[in-house]
Design a protein around this motif. Structure first.
Motif, short mmCIF file in Angstrom:
data_model
loop_
_atom_site.label_atom_id
_atom_site.label_comp_id
_atom_site.label_asym_id
_atom_site.label_seq_id
_atom_site.Cartn_x
_atom_site.Cartn_y
_atom_site.Cartn_z
N UNK A 270 40.75 -25.23 -7.80
CA UNK A 270 39.87 -24.20 -8.52
C UNK A 270 38.57 -24.88 -9.03
N UNK A 271 37.36 -24.73 -8.39
CA UNK A 271 36.28 -25.31 -8.92
C UNK A 271 35.35 -23.98 -9.56
N UNK A 272 35.00 -24.34 -10.54
CA UNK A 272 33.68 -23.30 -10.95
C UNK A 272 32.33 -24.21 -10.95
N UNK A 273 31.32 -23.37 -10.80
CA UNK A 273 29.86 -24.19 -10.92
C UNK A 273 29.92 -25.06 -9.81
N UNK A 274 30.37 -24.80 -8.63
CA UNK A 274 30.26 -25.47 -7.44
C UNK A 274 28.80 -25.37 -6.66
N UNK A 275 28.49 -26.39 -6.13
CA UNK A 275 27.15 -26.14 -5.27
C UNK A 275 27.48 -25.82 -3.97
N UNK A 276 26.94 -24.95 -3.36
CA UNK A 276 26.58 -24.70 -1.73
C UNK A 276 25.27 -25.41 -1.36
N UNK A 277 25.42 -26.43 -0.53
CA UNK A 277 24.19 -27.13 -0.23
C UNK A 277 24.03 -27.89 -1.71
N UNK A 278 22.74 -28.57 -1.70
CA UNK A 278 22.87 -29.59 -2.76
C UNK A 278 21.15 -29.30 -3.53
N UNK A 279 20.78 -30.29 -3.81
CA UNK A 279 19.37 -30.36 -4.55
C UNK A 279 18.37 -30.52 -3.34
N UNK A 280 17.16 -29.83 -3.66
CA UNK A 280 15.88 -30.12 -2.71
C UNK A 280 15.56 -31.72 -3.03
N UNK A 281 15.20 -32.13 -1.83
CA UNK A 281 14.80 -33.75 -1.98
C UNK A 281 13.42 -34.14 -1.93
N UNK A 282 12.43 -33.00 -1.74
CA UNK A 282 11.16 -33.22 -1.99
C UNK A 282 10.45 -31.68 -2.25
#
Length: 727
Positions: A270-282
């Motif tokens: 069980x994961x809360x606050x998970x990312x779908x995709x990630x951070x923009x790199x630019x």
């Protein structure tokens, strides 16, 4: 060795060892009686067994090497007898460095990269290709989409073996990357128990218990129960995890020649606050972003829950003194439930904001059900004055993958403000109160695969050995995924395996190997027929040696891996559909060097170096997100003058990587970096051990992957303290 006459031997391991006339540890180490049995020993007739067993169980040995492996061919071969690159992460390495997930284990494996694209979805690569082939106890496990959802706990595994290159003989379809074999713990002939408690950074808490031993007075029925639980916050904003594991297994000697094993594993992530995709790199102007390590693209309402059940039944029958028959049936049921937010495109170069139009919200559900079966016979054959090993078998699998993506209803109101600069975002964004499915946003596909295989170790001459085999496969897929037909089939696909070994000395051998694998395609040709499968091929030559008085194995390999008949766009048919033709795919070449085992008394090490070149059909470098130079090393030392103390280090180094940007000109780059972990443990007494692990001691800031056009940062420095009691 003295045993009660009523005690049943561990027939499979002992008989194989007797056949081969080789051994490292006496069979008595496996058969030390329980207190119940010892109490009866004086009243029972005794027998003497003059044989030694070559044990492949790594728990309790404190060693970083194994003497035998069957992952490549199902034959029980030593590292020198296996004409292919093999690495093993043993139970000692898992315990020393708190490698509690399979991601942690594979990050310690020579030649393997762990692509952590999101917080709860991971891919793996080897030799320039995605790893698509996995086994549990040597039985092939199909892995749709080549990725792992959630963190798979390692508490139930004795070791993890990785064979690199094409592995079609035992894997059937897949990529010419590697096969990863997870080998489970089994019941023991002696009573044993352990309890371990850990506390670490970000409020991580872990508790693990393991009990095993005989369940009746004669030791003919044995059991094992493993339980683990973990709760933790994270260095990433808003991310928290809970994980639970239960593994139970029973084995019974139903006769003097028949062993039946039944087991089940349950795991909940069980994961809360998970990312779908990630951070923009630019940003929108192409300027690199440089977020804080803790930055996350997850809203405070996101979650990803995965529940997995895996059951198995094994029956092993000894057929006289030289042959055995083994059948395995496995059932897997996995349910995923997620609620997600994804960022498309790039943040504004001036304000750093991300518009509502660049956000996608989704609720995703998945149900994966698999059935797998394997039946094989293995034994010795005398021919031409020599003894050879042979295995003949068949396997079958069926995987049904059902999934559905739902999206906010038309009445959903976005924030109107989008997202601020992610460094400053607190995770607040409107959560939809209802979700709806649209046409083409679901899938239901079934994959069936069956095959027959055979392999042999041929004793050709005093210093010459061949390992040869072949597999014949049938593959069939029906259904749709997200509006795309998955219907395809491949019949009687032949995948050969050939290896030749020459013993230069009693401690060193030269070898050459050729292996293949295939991967079905759904693309069609000009006539509307499906393209033939992609052909994957591996060639490898090298040197293997036993060093340090046989305490360690070393290898040096040169390899070439390639794919052919990869679908290439070729035009449009009269009905408007595209058609394709087969063409050359990716080619990788490189060098690998490994060393694993005890270098001097008390000093264990497992070290691997990989150099890799990856080119497309035009000779240009490709898959540049995969490091060209890679080092994986773990080592521990227990000084003779203070044998209660053990100290060690783990190093993961890679050179720089990059990828071409999707939304702007130029490349995104991650410089070379090294992650250094340290450990120390102290045996307070015979039953109690305290340990401390410090990971990423230099606090290196690094991206976890550049496989996608988004990424997040790896964990900074962290600490884990552990206390273990064992009986």
């Amino acid at each position: 060795m003295l045993l009660p006459a009523s005690f049943s031997h561990p027939r499979a391991a002992l008989t194989r060892a007797v056949r081969r006339g080789a051994g490292l540890a006496t069979a008595s180490t496996l058969l030390l009686g329980s207190p119940i049995l010892l109490a009866q020993s004086e009243a029972l007739e005794t027998i003497t067994v003059e044989a030694e067993a070559l044990s492949v169980v790594t728990e309790g040995t404190q060693r970083y090497r194994v003497p035998l492996s069957s992952t490549a061919t199902r034959l029980d071969l030593t590292p020198r007898e296996t004409p292919q690159s093999v690495s093993t992460v043993t139970r000692a390495q898992i315990d020393d460095f708190s490698l509690d997930t399979t991601n942690d284990v594979l990050e310690s494996t020579t030649g393997v990269t762990v692509e952590r694209l999101e917080t709860d979805r991971t891919y793996f690569t080897a030799r320039g290709f995605e790893i698509s082939n996995f086994q549990v106890d040597g039985v092939r496990v199909p892995m749709p989409y080549n990725n792992v959802h959630g963190d798979m706990d390692t508490a139930l595994y004795d070791r993890v073996e990785v064979v690199r290159g094409a592995t079609g003989l035992m894997s059937g379809s897949g990529n010419p990357a590697a096969t990863v074999n997870f080998v489970r713990k089994r019941p023991t002939y002696e009573p044993q128990a352990s309890v371990s408690a850990s506390l670490g950074s970000w409020d991580q808490r872990r508790l693990e218990a393991d009990v095993a031993g005989p369940l009746d007075t004669e030791g003919r029925v044995r059991g094992r129960l493993v339980a683990a639980g973990m709760e933790s916050d994270s260095y990433l904003d808003r991310l928290s995890r809970e994980r639970g594991l239960l593994y139970g297994v029973l084995e019974a000697d139903v006769s003097d020649s028949t062993l039946v094993t039944l087991g089940h594993t349950w795991q909940q992530n069980n994961t809360d606050g998970n990312m779908w995709g990630s951070l923009p790199l630019y940003d929108s102007a192409g300027n690199p972003t440089d977020y804080d390590v803790a930055t996350s693209s997850a809203p405070d309402w996101s979650y990803w829950d995965v529940e997995t059940h895996r059951s198995f039944l094994e029956v092993q029958q000894e057929l006289g003194d030289r042959w055995s028959l083994k059948g395995t049936l496995t059932h897997l049921d996995m349910l995923s439930d997620t609620q997600l937010l994804y960022i498309y495109g790039t943040p504004d170069a001036t304000t750093g904001r991300i518009a509502d139009e660049q956000l996608t919200l989704s609720k995703y559900d998945r149900h994966l059900e698999q059935w797998m079966a394997d039946l094989h016979a293995k034994g010795d054959v005398d021919a031409f004055g020599r003894t050879h090993q042979l295995v003949v078998g068949t396997d079958w699998s069926q995987s049904r993958n059902q999934q559905e993506s739902r999206y906010p209803t038309a009445s959903f109101e976005a924030s109107g403000q989008g997202l601020p600069t992610l460094d400053d975002w607190d995770g607040r964004y409107p959560e939809p109160d209802a979700w709806v499915a649209f046409p083409g946003t679901d899938g239901d596909a079934t994959i069936k695969e069956r095959g027959v295989y055979s392999a042999a170790k041929l004793d050709l001459a005093d210093r010459w050995t061949a390992v040869a085999g072949a597999r014949l496969s049938w593959f069939d897929t029906t259904g749709e995924q997200y509006g795309v037909s998955q219907d395809t089939s491949s019949d009687h696909v032949l995948t050969p395996y050939a290896g030749l070994i020459y013993d230069i000395t009693d401690q060193a051998s030269l070898y050459a190997n050729y292996t293949e694998i295939f991967n079905p395609q759904t693309e069609i040709d000009r006539n509307g027929d499906y393209l033939d499968p992609v052909d994957g091929m591996s060639q490898e030559v090298g040197l293997k040696a036993e060093l340090f008085d046989g305490g360690a194995d070393a290898s040096l390999a040169l390899f070439r891996t390639e794919q052919d008949n990869v679908a290439q766009p070729a035009g449009t048919r009269p009905d408007g559909t595209s058609f394709f033709t087969g063409g050359d795919g990716i080619t990788s070449e490189g060098v690998e060097a490994t060393l694993a085992g005890e270098l001097v008394p008390g000093w264990q090490a497992s070290v691997g170096y990989t150099y890799l070149e990856i080119e497309d059909a035009g000779g240009e470098a490709t898959n540049t997100y995969i490091p060209r130079h890679l080092v994986r090393a773990t080592t521990s030392y227990r000084p003779a003058a203070l044998d209660a103390l053990k100290v060690g280090a783990r190093v993961r180094w890679q050179d720089d990587i990059e990828r071409e940007r999707d939304f702007a000109d130029g490349n995104t780059r991650q410089d070379a970096y090294a992650l250094v972990d340290l450990m120390a443990s102290y045996d307070i007494n015979e039953s109690l051990t305290a340990s401390l692990n410090v990971n990423n001691v230099t606090d290196e800031k690094h991206l976890t992957s550049l496989k996608w056009d988004q990424a997040f940062y790896g964990a900074p420095r962290s600490v884990m303290a552990n206390l273990t009691w064992q009986y």
